[in-house]
Design an enzyme around this catalytic site. Structure first.
Site, PDB file in Angstrom:
ATOM      1  CD  GLU A  48      -2.996  -0.942   2.232  1.00 56.53           C
ATOM      2  OE1 GLU A  48      -2.984   0.040   2.990  1.00 56.53           O
ATOM      3  OE2 GLU A  48      -3.883  -1.802   2.274  1.00 56.53           O
TER       4      GLU A  48
ATOM      5  CD  GLU B   6      -3.986  -5.746   4.238  1.00 58.87           C
ATOM      6  OE1 GLU B   6      -4.786  -4.879   4.645  1.00 58.87           O
ATOM      7  OE2 GLU B   6      -2.751  -5.564   4.229  1.00 58.87           O
TER       8      GLU B   6
HETATM    9  C1  GCO Z   1      -3.990  -1.561   5.443  1.00 59.64           C
HETATM   10  C2  GCO Z   1      -2.927  -2.261   6.082  1.00 59.64           C
HETATM   11  C3  GCO Z   1      -3.302  -3.070   7.305  1.00 59.64           C
HETATM   12  C4  GCO Z   1      -4.451  -2.512   8.135  1.00 59.64           C
HETATM   13  C5  GCO Z   1      -5.779  -3.033   7.634  1.00 59.64           C
HETATM   14  C6  GCO Z   1      -6.942  -2.447   8.436  1.00 59.64           C
HETATM   15  O1  GCO Z   1      -4.507  -2.100   4.480  1.00 59.64           O
HETATM   16  O2  GCO Z   1      -4.245  -0.450   5.850  1.00 59.64           O
HETATM   17  O3  GCO Z   1      -2.340  -3.152   5.150  1.00 59.64           O
HETATM   18  O4  GCO Z   1      -2.094  -3.029   8.010  1.00 59.64           O
HETATM   19  O5  GCO Z   1      -4.296  -2.907   9.473  1.00 59.64           O
HETATM   20  O6  GCO Z   1      -5.985  -2.659   6.316  1.00 59.64           O
HETATM   21  O7  GCO Z   1      -6.923  -1.062   8.321  1.00 59.64           O
END
Ligand code: GCO
Length: 457
Positions: free
Chosen positions: A167, A363
């Protein structure tokens, strides 16, 4: 009636990240990251929480991997802490830091779980921030590639699935600002918008050099990828006009035109460069070729999207704001938009014309207000609702022939949720931080059943 069954080789997994779960922040040679510094700064993280202990995964990884095996995942995405392996960010290598990840990988493999390693998930060595402002300097790209070479040389005999960065927008555009206070480390004020776009440009360069470093160092063929949370315009109706409107919006949404677009097409969005004008990043000859490395897959982090409809205006579309009563879970931005998972995949294939790129949902999950009942259970049917709807959208994408290959739940366990600290819980496993007890939630057992039946139950 559809059974929501997935292909036989669909990759069911779960994900975590180093700073969010490991703890042991000063153990065995690890040096501070910018998140150690940021979270130790008064007022930056809710309740003054830090990652100093987190889920103590550094010491409890064997039991955690055993629990992953009980969950039934065959794939686990984790990240390596750069300041544990190359504590000063460059130069000497910390054998004890590498040793931890070597043991973790061996434990995963012993339980039949394939490791998917993210080489960087925001815990930049503080030493690089001190030396040259980390992502503000072009130097970091080569330092990152050198770190990647060390890791892949040591683990590449057993790890064959690599993600370079997680990200980019979150450790650049949310970490540097012209006004206000950035919510992410290092939390720096800069004088111009251009300075922010320059940080993401340096991150793209690091990604490109990192891809090259993985391929040069890996002793065996491997998958080289990266993880992005690009913004997803969702057509308000699935009419041709609204779908076209969403496609027009895609390169203009958030940082898409300057991160996912150059990485997957080899050029920044022309509209973005025009809009930025003097605030566009300084792009040197050869940069774009370095950035647009061939990829074996794309990691797609998805939580929420934004509705778009056709409009009779210069842009040809209108972004719709989210109504106050729109269903949302326990983060301000966590609106329930399962179609964002489906349309995100379609934008890669249809808008960026990269249907050649296999996609992994790296994710997806949600924070809810988990409570432990008197019987010691966590009955998180809200999390099951959320994940069931997103998995149904994933099923739709596959049924329509889009190249979705796997799904990693965020997260295997509750963990340090950045500026929200431990106040927000995203895990399938509840962590009682006072005792470090792990409690599999109802969603853990539901997800285990999805995996066992290879379908959405
Ligand atoms: C993100 C990060 C994660 C976060 C999850 C929840 O995508 O921001 O990769 O570390 O903890 O997304 O916000």
């Amino acid at each position: 009636m559809t059974s929501y069954s997935f292909p036989a080789n669909f990759q069911w997994g779960a994900a975590t990240a180093s700073y969010q779960i490991e703890g042991a922040s000063q153990e065995d040679g690890r040096k501070p990251s910018v998140w150690d510094t940021f979270s130790a700064t008064e007022g930056k993280v809710l309740n003054g929480d830090t990652g100093a202990i987190a889920c103590d995964h550094y010491h409890r990884y064997r039991d955690d991997v055993k629990l992953m095996a009980e969950l039934g995942i065959k794939h686990y995405r984790f990240s390596l802490a750069w300041p544990r392996i190359v504590p000063e960010g460059r130069g000497s290598v910390n054998a004890e830091g590498l040793g931890f990840y070597s043991r973790l990988v061996d434990e995963l493999l012993a339980h039949g779980i394939t490791p998917h390693a993210t080489l960087y998930h925001w815990d930049t060595p503080q030493a690089l921030e001190d030396a040259y402002g980390s992502w503000q300097s072009r130097e970091i790209a080569q330092d990152f590639a050198d770190y990647v070479s060390v890791v892949v040389k040591h683990l590449g005999d057993r790890v064959t699935h690599w993600f370079t960065l997680n990200e980019i927008s979150c450790f650049t555009h949310l970490s540097y600002s012209v006004g206000g206070q950035p919510a992410h480390a290092p939390g720096k004020r800069v004088s111009r918008i251009r300075d922010i776009w320059q940080t993401s440009h340096h991150a793209l360069l690091a990604h490109g050099l990192g891809c090259q470093a993985i391929r040069a160092a890996s002793p065996v063929p491997c998958s080289v990828s990266w993880v992005d949370n690009f913004a997803v315009p969702i057509p308000l109706t699935e009419s041709e006009v609204d779908i076209k409107a969403a496609q027009k919006a895609f390169p203009n949404l958030w940082t898409n035109g300057g991160i996912i677009v150059p990485a997957l097409t080899g050029a920044y969005s022309p509209a973005l460069l025009e809009t930025l004008g003097e605030d566009a990043p300084n792009i040197k000859p050869g940069d774009l070729e370095t950035i647009a490395q061939p990829l074996d897959a794309l990691g797609f982090n998805i939580y929420s999207g934004q509705y778009v409809r056709a409009a009779d205006n210069a842009q040809g579309y209108e972004l719709l704001s989210i109504p106050k009563s729109y269903p949302r879970l326990h983060m301000p931005w966590l609106h329930v938009t399962p179609d964002a998972l489906y349309w995100g995949i379609r934008h890669i294939s249809d808008t960026l014309h990269r249907s050649d790129l296999p996609i992994l949902i790296t994710e997806n999950g949600c924070a809810v207000q988990d409570e432990v009942t008197v019987s010691g259970e966590v009955l998180d049917c809200d999390r099951i609702f959320f994940m069931r709807e997103y998995l149904r959208a994933a099923h739709r994408a596959i049924a329509e022939g889009y190249p979705l290959r796997g799904y990693f739940a965020w997260s295997f366990m509750d963990n340090f949720e950045w500026a929200y600290g431990y106040d927000r819980r995203f895990g399938l496993t509840y962590i009682d931080y006072a005792t470090q007890r792990r409690i599999p939630k109802a969603s853990f057992h539901w997800y285990a059943e999805c995996i066992r039946q290879n379908r959405v139950v």
